[in-house]
Design a protein around this motif. Structure first.
Motif, mmCIF file in Angstrom:
data_model
loop_
_atom_site.group_PDB
_atom_site.id
_atom_site.type_symbol
_atom_site.label_atom_id
_atom_site.label_comp_id
_atom_site.label_asym_id
_atom_site.label_seq_id
_atom_site.Cartn_x
_atom_site.Cartn_y
_atom_site.Cartn_z
ATOM 1 N N VAL A 118 -39.612 -24.168 -13.758
ATOM 2 C CA VAL A 118 -40.207 -23.036 -13.048
ATOM 3 C C VAL A 118 -41.712 -23.223 -13.114
ATOM 4 N N HIS A 119 -42.326 -23.493 -11.966
ATOM 5 C CA HIS A 119 -43.753 -23.789 -11.898
ATOM 6 C C HIS A 119 -44.476 -22.672 -11.171
ATOM 7 N N GLY A 120 -45.453 -22.069 -11.875
ATOM 8 C CA GLY A 120 -46.260 -21.029 -11.246
ATOM 9 C C GLY A 120 -47.283 -21.616 -10.299
ATOM 10 N N ASP A 121 -48.003 -20.709 -9.627
ATOM 11 C CA ASP A 121 -49.014 -21.156 -8.658
ATOM 12 C C ASP A 121 -50.412 -21.179 -9.244
ATOM 13 N N GLY A 122 -50.521 -20.973 -10.579
ATOM 14 C CA GLY A 122 -51.818 -21.032 -11.239
ATOM 15 C C GLY A 122 -52.648 -19.780 -11.119
ATOM 16 N N THR A 123 -52.034 -18.647 -10.703
ATOM 17 C CA THR A 123 -52.813 -17.423 -10.493
ATOM 18 C C THR A 123 -52.338 -16.221 -11.299
ATOM 19 N N GLY A 124 -51.175 -16.286 -11.938
ATOM 20 C CA GLY A 124 -50.665 -15.121 -12.666
ATOM 21 C C GLY A 124 -49.705 -15.552 -13.745
ATOM 22 N N ASN A 125 -48.783 -14.652 -14.124
ATOM 23 C CA ASN A 125 -47.734 -14.993 -15.078
ATOM 24 C C ASN A 125 -46.633 -15.763 -14.347
ATOM 25 N N VAL A 126 -46.160 -16.820 -14.941
ATOM 26 C CA VAL A 126 -45.096 -17.582 -14.295
ATOM 27 C C VAL A 126 -43.816 -16.754 -14.237
ATOM 28 N N ILE A 127 -43.450 -16.126 -15.376
ATOM 29 C CA ILE A 127 -42.301 -15.206 -15.405
ATOM 30 C C ILE A 127 -42.737 -13.941 -16.127
ATOM 31 N N GLU A 128 -42.590 -12.813 -15.487
ATOM 32 C CA GLU A 128 -42.915 -11.517 -16.105
ATOM 33 C C GLU A 128 -41.640 -10.705 -16.246
ATOM 34 N N ILE A 129 -41.423 -10.166 -17.444
ATOM 35 C CA ILE A 129 -40.198 -9.406 -17.731
ATOM 36 C C ILE A 129 -40.558 -7.938 -17.899
ATOM 37 N N GLU A 130 -40.033 -7.102 -17.016
ATOM 38 C CA GLU A 130 -40.330 -5.668 -17.029
ATOM 39 C C GLU A 130 -39.064 -4.847 -17.242
ATOM 40 N N SER A 131 -38.046 -5.435 -17.849
ATOM 41 C CA SER A 131 -36.776 -4.756 -18.087
ATOM 42 C C SER A 131 -36.282 -5.089 -19.479
ATOM 43 N N PRO A 132 -35.522 -4.193 -20.111
ATOM 44 C CA PRO A 132 -34.893 -4.554 -21.383
ATOM 45 C C PRO A 132 -33.697 -5.482 -21.148
#
Length: 435
Positions: free
Chosen positions: A69-83
């Motif tokens: 999983v490769h991000g675009d260099g501008t934010g979080n690659v994976i963000e978890i907002e759920s339990p």
């Protein structure tokens, strides 16, 4: 005619954007996440998926060998907002690196509870894993390598924990980050069997209490672990080695109290254990071996007990800086093991005479930190010897009950036993002469 033009445009688009087409589009992974029902499991293929994605429902995401999983260099690659989210077996790359934003980006950013992150390979990110205001996070068996940069300001933490508690961090390998594991305002965390190397601080505690820190290895860092303004920390069976620099240390305890430092190993550090502005800590059963300074204690450190520690082949076992302080190198008739021959004629396990660890360099250290660079130089050895001859040595630590070695070598046993027989013989001979 319109169909021909449309086909040509489509062909040109596929030629210009082969990566997006092959991966199914920039939002393919996000679409798969949205399509998977809450509580379900998403098994990814062994290919590269585009980040940056957000998980907003309970979900398990599993990769195979080669899933990236490769991000675009501008934010979080994976963000978890759920339990109740699990990430497993993923290679994660390319978060944002800019610090001119409202947040510091990470490979994985966690904003909820009951999260499991394991067998992740994270690199080329600012922070590896960032935990914020979360509980019951399990971080296991991950490899996190920081950015290849010489600027400390451009590097984040391997694992960064802020205002989060009751988390379990075990079996991770962290390298080349600012701080390996950073813990701030976070209580009741367990940090076990991690290996951290080539960082500023391998572990950095700030205002965090009741944490357990066990069986970790800190190798070739500027500082192995820094416990600052944190109380009731248990540090047990950890290894601090090869932490070098003009003011490097294996472990520093600063502004902290009632911490237990038990059965740790300090090997080949500039300073094994450094204590400042702290009180009521227990230092027990640790081994200090081949450090330039085994323990450095500043006068602002008080009410510490040092017992059952073993000192071997350090340039200086103990240095007390800034004047006398109220610390004890014995408790209830139990002292420490010193690499000094001594007699135990009454066989009570303690030397027959008190042990004074002396040195003349504490004043030099207090006046100029460059002294650390010359601790092993011949000039420093001469300085110590001259002060010893001229009675200029100062007592750094006084142990009234120095412990005998539990398993002395055959030569040592013969030497001490022979000396005991000799003393006893002289005593009996003098007694007979009086009769």
């Amino acid at each position: 005619m319109k169909q021909v033009i449309t086909g040509l445009l489509l062909a040109v688009g596929l030629w210009l954007l082969p990566g997006e087409a092959a991966a199914g589009g920039i939002n393919e992974l996000q679409e798969l996440i949205e399509e998977t029902p809450a509580g379900g499991e998403l098994e990814l293929e062994n290919k590269t998926y585009k980040g940056n994605v957000v998980i907003t429902k309970p979900l398990t995401v599993k990769g195979k060998n080669g899933t990236k999983v490769h991000g675009d260099g501008t934010g979080n690659v994976i963000e978890i907002e759920s339990p109740d989210v699990t990430l497993e077996n993923l290679e994660i790359r390319y978060s944002g690196r800019s610090r001119d934003t409202s947040e510091e980006f990470a490979g994985v950013r966690v904003l909820d509870q009951n999260i499991t992150l394991k067998n992740l390979d994270i690199a080329e990110t600012y922070h590896g894993i960032y935990i914020n205001q979360s509980k019951h996070i399990v971080i296991e068996n991950n490899t996190i390598v920081g950015l290849d940069t010489s600027s400390l300001g451009d590097m984040g933490s391997g694992i960064h924990i802020v205002r989060s508690g009751d988390n379990h961090i075990e079996g991770n390998f962290i390298k080349q980050s600012r701080d390996g594991i950073y813990v701030e305002y976070s209580d009741n965390n367990e940090i076990i069997e991690n290996t951290v190397q080539e960082t500023r601080y391998g572990l950095h505690y700030m205002y965090s209490n009741f944490n357990r820190f066990e069986a970790n290895k800190f190798i070739q860092n500027t500082g192995g672990a820094a416990i600052m303004h944190s109380d009731n920390i248990e540090l047990r069976n950890n290894s601090f080695s090869y932490n070098h620099g003009s003011r490097s240390f294996g472990l520093i305890i600063q502004g902290s109290r009632e911490n237990d430092v038990i059965d740790n190993e300090f090997y080949l550090n500039q300073r094994g254990l450094y204590l400042e502005q702290s009180t009521s800590n227990m230092i027990e059963g640790n081994t200090f071996f081949k450090n330039k300074i085994g323990i450095e204690v500043w006068s602002s450190t008080t009410s510490h007990y040092f017992i059952k520690n073993s000192f071997h082949d350090n340039s200086s076992d103990v240095i007390a800086v800034g004047g006398k302080s109220n610390n004890q190198f014995f408790k209830n008739g139990v002292g420490n093991y010193w690499n000094t021959p001594m007699l135990d004629l009454d066989q009570d396990g303690a030397g027959d005479r008190e042990m004074a660890s002396t040195s003349a360099i504490s004043q030099l250290i207090e006046e100029n930190e460059l002294v650390y660079l010359f601790l092993e130089s011949p000039a420093m050895a001469v300085y110590e010897q001259l002060n010893n001859l001229l009675s200029g040595q100062q007592t750094m630590a006084l142990d009234k009950y120095p412990l005998m070695k539990e398993n002395p070598s055959a030569n040592e046993a013969w030497m001490f036993g022979g000396a005991g027989i000799l003393v006893a013989g002289i005593y009996m001979w003098k007694r007979r002469r009086r009769m």
